[in-house]
Motif scaffolding. Structure first.
Motif, PDB file in Angstrom:
ATOM      1  N   TYR A 150     -10.709 -68.057  33.618  1.00 40.13           N
ATOM      2  CA  TYR A 150     -11.611 -69.202  33.795  1.00 40.13           C
ATOM      3  C   TYR A 150     -11.695 -70.138  32.590  1.00 40.13           C
ATOM      4  N   LYS A 151     -11.682 -69.602  31.399  1.00 34.56           N
ATOM      5  CA  LYS A 151     -11.826 -70.448  30.203  1.00 34.56           C
ATOM      6  C   LYS A 151     -10.578 -71.260  29.900  1.00 34.56           C
ATOM      7  N   LYS A 152      -9.462 -70.921  30.549  1.00 33.55           N
ATOM      8  CA  LYS A 152      -8.198 -71.613  30.308  1.00 33.55           C
ATOM      9  C   LYS A 152      -7.943 -72.747  31.298  1.00 33.55           C
ATOM     10  N   LEU A 153      -8.895 -73.010  32.173  1.00 32.68           N
ATOM     11  CA  LEU A 153      -8.688 -73.954  33.267  1.00 32.68           C
ATOM     12  C   LEU A 153      -9.368 -75.297  33.038  1.00 32.68           C
ATOM     13  N   ASP A 154      -8.793 -76.323  33.641  1.00 31.93           N
ATOM     14  CA  ASP A 154      -9.439 -77.630  33.679  1.00 31.93           C
ATOM     15  C   ASP A 154     -10.240 -77.810  34.962  1.00 31.93           C
ATOM     16  N   CYS A 155      -9.852 -77.072  36.010  1.00 26.15           N
ATOM     17  CA  CYS A 155     -10.469 -77.280  37.311  1.00 26.15           C
ATOM     18  C   CYS A 155     -10.218 -76.076  38.214  1.00 26.15           C
TER      19      CYS A 155
END
Length: 177
Positions: A150-155
């Motif tokens: 989750y922390k590596k995502l933009d969307c």
């Protein structure tokens, strides 16, 4: 959907390569094309003379494919059956540069497959193979696979076709994270 958020996302896609996670119901869409030149003597139904079969990503797979075409780096999280349609989906994902790292294959279900029989320009019939829902253990396995992303995502995009992946409590947990 909030138009402003969509515009921001599209602007980011144009200027960089955003990382997007699509979570949802995937399907294999099959198209069997041919021509009808006669009616069966056994029953009053058209006989489709086979010409071509095409397989494409459907449901959440189509959403992921469209995002790749817009320039995004896409991860897909879903559950497929441990069957030939599931293998076809994995091949299509690889061909379309969509990661299958977050896909769970389950022997508890069959992969949703929609087979359309077409004689130009007429769509003659659709044959559906669907599971009746997912086992809670399958959703738990998928959820565990997603713990560190989750922390590596933009969307994150939720793509719900009422096949079972977007189960209410699962989605609520994703929203909390």
């Amino acid at each position: 959907m909030d138009y402003q958020k969509v515009k921001i996302l599209l602007d980011k896609i144009k200027s960089s390569k955003p990382r997007i996670l699509v979570i949802g119901d995937i399907m294999l869409d099959k198209y069997i094309k041919g021509s009808v030149n006669r009616i069966s003597p056994e029953a009053p139904v058209p006989i489709l003379e086979f010409e071509k079969e095409t397989n494409v990503l459907g449901g959440a797979g189509n959403v992921a494919h469209n995002l790749v075409n817009l320039g995004a780096e896409v991860e897909l999280a879903t559950i497929i059956g441990d069957d030939s349609s599931g293998e076809n989906i994995r091949e299509l994902l690889k061909k379309n540069q969509i990661s299958s790292k977050y896909i769970h294959s389950s022997s508890n279900i069959i992969t949703t497959t929609k087979t359309r029989f077409i004689s130009q320009p007429t769509h003659l019939l659709r044959l559906d193979h669907d599971s009746k829902g997912f086992d809670n253990s399958d959703l738990a396995i998928l959820n565990n696979k997603l713990n560190n992303i989750y922390k590596k995502l933009d969307c994150i995009i939720l793509s719900d076709y009422n096949k079972g992946v977007c189960f209410s409590s699962f989605i609520q947990e994703i929203i909390k994270k």
